[in-house]
Design a protein around this motif. Structure first.
Motif, mmCIF file in Angstrom:
data_model
loop_
_atom_site.group_PDB
_atom_site.id
_atom_site.type_symbol
_atom_site.label_atom_id
_atom_site.label_comp_id
_atom_site.label_asym_id
_atom_site.label_seq_id
_atom_site.Cartn_x
_atom_site.Cartn_y
_atom_site.Cartn_z
ATOM 1 N N VAL A 151 0.841 -1.199 0.000
ATOM 2 C CA VAL A 151 0.000 0.000 0.000
ATOM 3 C C VAL A 151 0.874 1.246 0.000
ATOM 4 O O VAL A 151 1.945 1.270 0.595
ATOM 5 N N ALA A 152 0.409 2.270 -0.677
ATOM 6 C CA ALA A 152 1.123 3.544 -0.759
ATOM 7 C C ALA A 152 0.662 4.477 0.359
ATOM 8 O O ALA A 152 -0.416 4.294 0.934
ATOM 9 N N ALA A 153 1.452 5.472 0.641
ATOM 10 C CA ALA A 153 1.091 6.482 1.634
ATOM 11 C C ALA A 153 -0.050 7.349 1.128
ATOM 12 O O ALA A 153 -0.198 7.558 -0.079
ATOM 13 N N PHE A 154 -0.857 7.851 2.040
ATOM 14 C CA PHE A 154 -1.929 8.815 1.773
ATOM 15 C C PHE A 154 -3.010 8.251 0.861
ATOM 16 O O PHE A 154 -3.528 8.945 -0.013
ATOM 17 N N ARG A 155 -3.351 6.982 1.077
ATOM 18 C CA ARG A 155 -4.422 6.345 0.308
ATOM 19 C C ARG A 155 -5.392 5.675 1.272
ATOM 20 O O ARG A 155 -5.031 5.270 2.373
ATOM 21 N N ALA A 160 -13.557 1.057 3.362
ATOM 22 C CA ALA A 160 -12.454 1.913 3.799
ATOM 23 C C ALA A 160 -12.497 2.071 5.316
ATOM 24 O O ALA A 160 -13.525 2.418 5.886
ATOM 25 N N GLN A 161 -11.372 1.801 5.970
ATOM 26 C CA GLN A 161 -11.266 2.006 7.412
ATOM 27 C C GLN A 161 -10.599 3.331 7.728
ATOM 28 O O GLN A 161 -10.888 3.952 8.719
ATOM 29 N N GLU A 182 -4.253 11.091 -1.468
ATOM 30 C CA GLU A 182 -3.896 11.281 -2.875
ATOM 31 C C GLU A 182 -5.157 11.126 -3.718
ATOM 32 O O GLU A 182 -5.951 10.208 -3.507
ATOM 33 N N ALA A 183 -5.344 12.016 -4.680
ATOM 34 C CA ALA A 183 -6.528 11.974 -5.549
ATOM 35 C C ALA A 183 -6.146 11.549 -6.962
ATOM 36 O O ALA A 183 -5.024 11.790 -7.409
ATOM 37 N N GLU A 184 -7.098 10.922 -7.658
ATOM 38 C CA GLU A 184 -6.869 10.531 -9.057
ATOM 39 C C GLU A 184 -6.864 11.747 -9.971
ATOM 40 O O GLU A 184 -6.205 11.748 -11.002
ATOM 41 N N ALA A 185 -7.635 12.769 -9.614
ATOM 42 C CA ALA A 185 -7.749 14.003 -10.398
ATOM 43 C C ALA A 185 -8.113 15.124 -9.432
ATOM 44 O O ALA A 185 -8.378 14.869 -8.256
ATOM 45 N N ALA A 186 -8.141 16.345 -9.925
ATOM 46 C CA ALA A 186 -8.496 17.484 -9.082
ATOM 47 C C ALA A 186 -9.889 17.296 -8.485
ATOM 48 O O ALA A 186 -10.807 16.829 -9.161
ATOM 49 N N ILE A 187 -10.026 17.643 -7.210
ATOM 50 C CA ILE A 187 -11.306 17.582 -6.511
ATOM 51 C C ILE A 187 -11.553 18.954 -5.912
ATOM 52 O O ILE A 187 -10.694 19.504 -5.226
ATOM 53 N N ALA A 188 -12.721 19.503 -6.139
ATOM 54 C CA ALA A 188 -13.057 20.846 -5.656
ATOM 55 C C ALA A 188 -13.191 20.873 -4.136
ATOM 56 O O ALA A 188 -13.652 19.903 -3.526
ATOM 57 N N THR A 223 -9.516 4.162 -7.704
ATOM 58 C CA THR A 223 -8.530 3.136 -8.026
ATOM 59 C C THR A 223 -7.364 3.131 -7.037
ATOM 60 O O THR A 223 -6.831 4.182 -6.707
ATOM 61 N N ASP A 224 -6.979 1.953 -6.573
ATOM 62 C CA ASP A 224 -5.826 1.779 -5.676
ATOM 63 C C ASP A 224 -5.869 2.700 -4.464
ATOM 64 O O ASP A 224 -4.847 3.224 -4.030
ATOM 65 N N GLY A 225 -7.052 2.922 -3.914
ATOM 66 C CA GLY A 225 -7.190 3.710 -2.699
ATOM 67 C C GLY A 225 -7.122 5.212 -2.878
ATOM 68 O O GLY A 225 -7.158 5.954 -1.901
#
Length: 104
Positions: free
Chosen positions: A25-29, A47-48, A72-78, A87-89
């Motif tokens: 697992v990666a950080a911040f996911r 999600a826990q 971490e986000a997949e794309a910009a979030i307002a 995807t992947d947390g």
């Protein structure tokens, strides 16, 4: 002191748990109850919390479970948008019927 309306705010960790990673697992996911990434399967795959650092299979990883965390986000979030697991947390924009948090 920063407020929820301050977009410069980082995060306010109030609770965390330690899990054993069942996948790398990666950080911040987002992380699931079973130590892997969450999925729509539910149950142990809900999600826990959000990982504070990366971990390999069998390693301990801290998951923030209370109030807010950097994700971490997949794309910009307002700012203020509802978020859910992608995807992947990673975080993606959610809906009123399908979300687990709000972008600060």
């Amino acid at each position: 002191m920063a407020s929820q309306n301050n977009t410069g705010r980082q995060y306010d960790k109030t609770h965390a748990v330690t899990l054993v990673a069942t996948a790398a697992v990666a950080a911040f996911r987002f992380i699931a109850y079973d130590g892997g990434y969450p999925s729509v399967a539910g149950g142990a795959k809900d999600a826990q919390g959000v990982t504070e650092h990366a971990a390999e299979v069998g390693e301990a990883v801290v998951a923030i479970t209370g109030y807010s965390a950097l994700v971490e986000a997949e794309a910009a979030i307002a700012f203020g948008a509802l978020v859910k697991v992608g995807t992947d947390g990673k975080a993606i924009t959610g809906t009123a019927a399908d979300h687990c948090g709000r972008a600060l």
